[in-house]
Design a protein around this motif. Structure first.
Motif, PDB file in Angstrom:
ATOM      1  N   CYS A  13      -1.419  -4.279   0.512  1.00 25.74           N
ATOM      2  CA  CYS A  13      -1.122  -3.119   1.352  1.00 25.74           C
ATOM      3  C   CYS A  13      -2.091  -3.030   2.529  1.00 25.74           C
ATOM      4  CB  CYS A  13      -1.173  -1.839   0.533  1.00 25.74           C
ATOM      5  SG  CYS A  13      -0.486  -0.455   1.438  1.00 25.74           S
ATOM      6  N   SER A  14      -1.553  -3.172   3.723  1.00 22.46           N
ATOM      7  CA  SER A  14      -2.356  -3.086   4.946  1.00 22.46           C
ATOM      8  C   SER A  14      -2.082  -1.751   5.644  1.00 22.46           C
ATOM      9  CB  SER A  14      -1.980  -4.230   5.887  1.00 22.46           C
ATOM     10  OG  SER A  14      -0.640  -4.070   6.321  1.00 22.46           O
ATOM     11  N   ASN A  15      -2.896  -1.434   6.637  1.00 19.08           N
ATOM     12  CA  ASN A  15      -2.649  -0.239   7.445  1.00 19.08           C
ATOM     13  C   ASN A  15      -1.274  -0.299   8.098  1.00 19.08           C
ATOM     14  OD1 ASN A  15      -5.113   0.754   6.729  1.00 19.08           O
ATOM     15  ND2 ASN A  15      -5.922   0.882   8.811  1.00 19.08           N
ATOM     16  N   GLU A  16      -0.881  -1.487   8.538  1.00 21.40           N
ATOM     17  CA  GLU A  16       0.425  -1.641   9.176  1.00 21.40           C
ATOM     18  C   GLU A  16       1.557  -1.261   8.214  1.00 21.40           C
ATOM     19  OE1 GLU A  16       3.183  -5.008  11.410  1.00 21.40           O
ATOM     20  OE2 GLU A  16       1.217  -5.575  10.645  1.00 21.40           O
ATOM     21  N   ILE A  17       1.459  -1.688   6.963  1.00 21.25           N
ATOM     22  CA  ILE A  17       2.483  -1.355   5.969  1.00 21.25           C
ATOM     23  C   ILE A  17       2.503   0.149   5.723  1.00 21.25           C
ATOM     24  CG2 ILE A  17       3.083  -1.562   3.518  1.00 21.25           C
ATOM     25  CD1 ILE A  17       2.213  -4.523   3.735  1.00 21.25           C
ATOM     26  N   MET A  18       1.318   0.766   5.605  1.00 21.46           N
ATOM     27  CA  MET A  18       1.264   2.213   5.388  1.00 21.46           C
ATOM     28  C   MET A  18       1.793   2.981   6.601  1.00 21.46           C
ATOM     29  SD  MET A  18      -2.225   2.815   3.170  1.00 21.46           S
ATOM     30  CE  MET A  18      -3.334   1.737   4.079  1.00 21.46           C
ATOM     31  N   GLN A  19       1.501   2.504   7.812  1.00 16.78           N
ATOM     32  CA  GLN A  19       2.038   3.144   9.022  1.00 16.78           C
ATOM     33  C   GLN A  19       3.561   3.048   9.049  1.00 16.78           C
ATOM     34  OE1 GLN A  19      -0.233   0.875  11.848  1.00 16.78           O
ATOM     35  NE2 GLN A  19      -1.782   2.477  12.095  1.00 16.78           N
ATOM     36  N   ASN A  20       4.091   1.908   8.651  1.00 18.51           N
ATOM     37  CA  ASN A  20       5.550   1.749   8.586  1.00 18.51           C
ATOM     38  C   ASN A  20       6.165   2.739   7.599  1.00 18.51           C
ATOM     39  OD1 ASN A  20       5.545  -0.294  10.481  1.00 18.51           O
ATOM     40  ND2 ASN A  20       5.574  -1.935   8.964  1.00 18.51           N
ATOM     41  N   GLU A  21       5.501   2.953   6.478  1.00 16.02           N
ATOM     42  CA  GLU A  21       6.011   3.920   5.493  1.00 16.02           C
ATOM     43  C   GLU A  21       5.967   5.336   6.044  1.00 16.02           C
ATOM     44  OE1 GLU A  21       7.632   3.418   2.538  1.00 16.02           O
ATOM     45  OE2 GLU A  21       7.581   1.359   3.270  1.00 16.02           O
ATOM     46  N   CYS A  22       4.930   5.670   6.819  1.00 20.24           N
ATOM     47  CA  CYS A  22       4.870   6.992   7.464  1.00 20.24           C
ATOM     48  C   CYS A  22       6.031   7.155   8.436  1.00 20.24           C
ATOM     49  CB  CYS A  22       3.537   7.184   8.183  1.00 20.24           C
ATOM     50  SG  CYS A  22       2.137   7.403   7.075  1.00 20.24           S
TER      51      CYS A  22
END
Length: 136
Positions: A97-106
């Motif tokens: 889990c990267s920041n990019e993946i978490m941003q995509n989920e947001c």
């Protein structure tokens, strides 16, 4: 008290025109702007930009952004089997889990109408993502 006037308000599955919303800590009334201004003469008036649409927003009070890379490894249903699967797959969940993946989920949450969320953190890795998210 505040009154917000927009070109459209999405309400009851339709786009309504010529309505305003009076609110303080919660919505007091939805009515014609002139009626609300008469009822709440001291209210602060907020006029939106042209073509603005006001939509209701959903709140997800409990999300785990750090598990955003997960699609199939956790067991859902009752709490204890889920927690056991989190503990079992903890290292993989963190690694993948990267920041990019978490941003995509947001962004996915925002597209589905979630305008605020409560991030429950197991590891503290999503703080930057939460600070940069357009949601509250």
């Amino acid at each position: 008290m505040k009154i917000i006037i927009a070109d459209y308000i999405y309400r009851d599955g339709k786009f309504a025109e010529n309505l305003a919303i009076a609110f303080g800590t919660h919505i007091e009334a939805v009515d014609l702007p002139e009626k609300l201004l008469k009822k709440y003469p001291d209210a602060k008036l907020i006029r939106t930009k042209p073509y603005t649409v006001l939509f209701p927003g959903f709140i997800n009070t409990h999300v785990h952004l750090e598990f955003s890379a997960n699609k199939t490894s956790l067991k859902y249903g009752t709490f204890m089997p889920w927690l056991d699967s989190v503990i079992e797959h903890r290292d993989d969940l963190m690694k993948d889990c990267s920041n990019e993946i978490m941003q995509n989920e947001c962004q996915e949450m925002l597209r589905s109408g979630i305008t605020a969320f409560g991030a429950i953190s197991s590891f503290g890795t999503e703080l930057q993502v939460c600070e940069e998210s357009p949601q509250r």
